[in-house]
Design an enzyme around this catalytic site. Structure first.
Site, PDB file in Angstrom:
ATOM      1  N   HIS A 157       0.770  -1.347   0.056  1.00  0.00           N
ATOM      2  CA  HIS A 157       0.077   0.229   0.012  1.00  0.00           C
ATOM      3  C   HIS A 157       0.800   1.160   0.025  1.00  0.00           C
ATOM      4  O   HIS A 157       0.506   2.406   0.390  1.00  0.00           O
ATOM      5  CB  HIS A 157      -0.934   0.054   1.319  1.00  0.00           C
ATOM      6  CG  HIS A 157      -1.687  -1.082   1.472  1.00  0.00           C
ATOM      7  ND1 HIS A 157      -2.876  -1.604   1.026  1.00  0.00           N
ATOM      8  CD2 HIS A 157      -1.315  -2.145   2.257  1.00  0.00           C
ATOM      9  CE1 HIS A 157      -3.116  -2.633   1.627  1.00  0.00           C
ATOM     10  NE2 HIS A 157      -2.274  -3.341   2.153  1.00  0.00           N
ATOM     11  N   SER A 278      15.986  21.897 -15.365  1.00  0.00           N
ATOM     12  CA  SER A 278      14.831  22.586 -15.724  1.00  0.00           C
ATOM     13  C   SER A 278      15.637  24.053 -16.135  1.00  0.00           C
ATOM     14  O   SER A 278      16.703  24.579 -15.708  1.00  0.00           O
ATOM     15  CB  SER A 278      14.193  22.965 -14.280  1.00  0.00           C
ATOM     16  OG  SER A 278      13.323  24.006 -14.352  1.00  0.00           O
ATOM     17  N   LYS A 284      16.915  21.597 -10.060  1.00  0.00           N
ATOM     18  CA  LYS A 284      16.205  20.446 -10.803  1.00  0.00           C
ATOM     19  C   LYS A 284      17.193  19.329 -11.264  1.00  0.00           C
ATOM     20  O   LYS A 284      17.885  19.723 -12.099  1.00  0.00           O
ATOM     21  CB  LYS A 284      15.053  20.723 -11.367  1.00  0.00           C
ATOM     22  CG  LYS A 284      14.048  21.393 -10.744  1.00  0.00           C
ATOM     23  CD  LYS A 284      12.990  20.686 -10.149  1.00  0.00           C
ATOM     24  CE  LYS A 284      11.602  20.505 -10.878  1.00  0.00           C
ATOM     25  NZ  LYS A 284      10.803  19.186 -10.093  1.00  0.00           N
ATOM     26  N   GLU A 291      10.229   8.889 -16.342  1.00  0.00           N
ATOM     27  CA  GLU A 291       8.750   9.209 -16.524  1.00  0.00           C
ATOM     28  C   GLU A 291       8.368   8.652 -18.102  1.00  0.00           C
ATOM     29  O   GLU A 291       7.289   8.411 -18.489  1.00  0.00           O
ATOM     30  CB  GLU A 291       8.856  10.609 -16.496  1.00  0.00           C
ATOM     31  CG  GLU A 291       8.812  11.364 -15.256  1.00  0.00           C
ATOM     32  CD  GLU A 291       9.090  12.788 -15.128  1.00  0.00           C
ATOM     33  OE1 GLU A 291      10.294  13.093 -15.174  1.00  0.00           O
ATOM     34  OE2 GLU A 291       8.024  13.339 -14.967  1.00  0.00           O
TER      35      GLU A 291
END
Ligand code: ARG
Length: 459
Positions: A157, A278, A284, A291
């Site tokens: 979970h 970024s 970043k 992704e």
């Protein structure tokens, strides 16, 4: 003008829109190698059984070789009026060698030709994917061996459940990928029958030798039913189903990589090579590769659904609908190769942060099960009672906002008087993982053994 390949019965040429919707050369030119390979096998067989002269065979094969080179080097002009790769190659062959080119299509149709070409393409893609997956497994097993004893939280979970080791977690993916490889191999076995010689749908009156072409193209045997041969796309669907399940696995792993590399978790560090920055936020380091792997399943599963939908209502045998199989097949299989390579790269480069992993492993009362097991083992308590006692202790610790091992013996004994000092020995995460020695369990010595077994098997 009229189509030079099939225009005999036509008084006029096709409308522009007919050409637009009909032409597949924009994408099926990818099949030129397979198409040429199939034509060479066919011509060789035709000569062997006496349908072609040896001289025609040689001219045809020489011409086909030249066409292959022209395409390879970008010197070939594809024509949309010639619809597809088959007719583009044949028309060029006629330019090069004249009338003998027209004899190549004896005892053959574009229907068995495209079935053959596409099968050869899918088969090669399966072999490429299998090799790439073996590399991925190797990278995972190597990392697993290196970090066999590195404790991390195991989740259910996405809540802290029990400590596991980083190596154990990676080996879970080795198992998944192995089943994926098995699914591709199954598909390959069933795929590997040659449709060539089924002709349009009914077979042919010429005395061809389909075993010979099957063998020349490395198929195990010819397909047994000519209708089935030209209408079967199961092999592509099966491959896309295996591809979908594999991309689901890659997507789950990618999701974990995204979570693990976040500033909040800091479980792993990704390399500069497989992250991006970024343009506005200087701090970043984004896990874009992960992704994108996570997202690519959309295309792969989409391809499966698209082809399934194309096929589901088609009466025997060939229908032009089936031309719509190619773009999804190409896209899904190419996407997959890219996703596997990116995943392998991330695995090779990732550096787990042992300190953060261990800290996280110990939080969230992850050793509560070890405490319950201790009550069972040492006090001979039934597990359900031990569960209850441990739950009460966890509640106490939560109220005091401390970890389990920070409860004093007095506090423990206030819940269960028979608890002794010895209980603290099982509350460490290292002890916890080392005790999980059951077959398939997370104990570092198990993980080392499994990782070594995989590395041996994969080398
Ligand atoms: N381009 C076609 C395809 O991809 C080849 C077969 C065409 N056959 C036909 N009878 N029109 O399916």
């Amino acid at each position: 003008g009229k189509n030079s390949m099939w225009g005999g019965r036509f008084a006029a040429g096709p409308a522009a829109i007919m050409e637009d919707i009909n032409a597949s050369i924009g994408f099926d030119q990818k099949l030129y190698r397979q198409d040429i390979q199939g034509s060479k096998a066919h011509a060789t067989m035709l000569a062997e059984v006496g349908i072609l002269t040896a001289e025609d065979r040689d001219t045809i094969i020489k011409g086909l070789t030249q066409i292959g080179e022209e395409i390879e080097h970008g010197h070939f002009t594809f024509s949309r009026a010639l619809e597809d790769i088959h007719m583009n190659v044949e028309a060029r062959l006629r330019e090069l060698i004249g009338d003998a080119a027209g004899r190549l299509h004896t005892a053959r149709s574009r229907n068995d030709q495209i079935a053959t070409d596409t099968k050869l393409y899918v088969r090669a893609a399966i072999d490429g994917i299998d090799a790439a997956l073996a590399d991925l497994q190797k990278a995972l097993a190597k990392k697993a061996l290196e970090y066999a004893g590195t404790v991390m939280p195991g989740f259910t979970h996405l809540q802290s459940a029990q400590p596991v080791t980083f190596g154990h977690h990676l080996l879970a993916y080795v198992e998944m990928v192995n089943r994926d490889r098995g699914r591709f191999q199954d598909a390959r076995k069933r795929l590997n029958e040659s449709p060539l010689g089924a002709a349009a749908l009914a077979g042919t009156s010429f005395p061809i030798d389909r075993k010979m072409t099957a063998e020349a193209l490395d198929f195990d045997r010819p397909t047994a039913n000519s209708l089935d041969s030209v209408s079967d796309r199961d092999y592509a669907l099966e491959t896309l189903a295996a591809a979908s399940i594999l991309s689901m696995h890659l997507s789950r792993f990618a999701e974990e990589i995204v979570i693990w590399s976040s500033a909040q978790f800091q479980f792993i560090q990704l390399s500069d090579a497989l992250t991006t920055g970024s343009s506005i936020m200087p701090q970043k380091k984004n896990p874009d590769a992960a992704e994108l792997v996570r997202a690519k399943i959309g295309r792969v599963m989409g391809a499966f659904t698209a082809l399934m939908t194309v096929m589901k209502g088609l009466p025997m045998a060939y229908a032009k609908d089936m031309q719509e199989d190619k773009e999804p097949i190409f896209d899904a299989l190419e996407t997959l190769e890219l996703s596997i390579a990116a995943t392998t790269g991330m695995v090779r480069d990732m550096v787990p942060n042992a300190k953060a992993l261990k800290k996280a492993a110990g939080s969230g009362y992850a050793t509560a099960t070890d405490l319950a097991d201790w009550l069972v083992r040492v006090l001979n308590m039934p597990f359900r009672d031990a569960h209850h006692v441990t739950g009460t202790l966890v509640g106490m610790a939560a109220e005091r906002k401390v970890d389990l091992h920070k409860l004093s013996l007095d506090e423990m004994q206030s819940v269960e008087p028979r608890i002794t000092e010895d209980v603290y020995s099982v509350l460490s995460v290292d002890k916890s993982v080392r005790s999980r020695l059951s077959y398939g369990g997370t104990a570092p010595q198990n993980v080392r053994k499994q990782a070594r077994k995989w590395l041996r098997q994969l080398s």
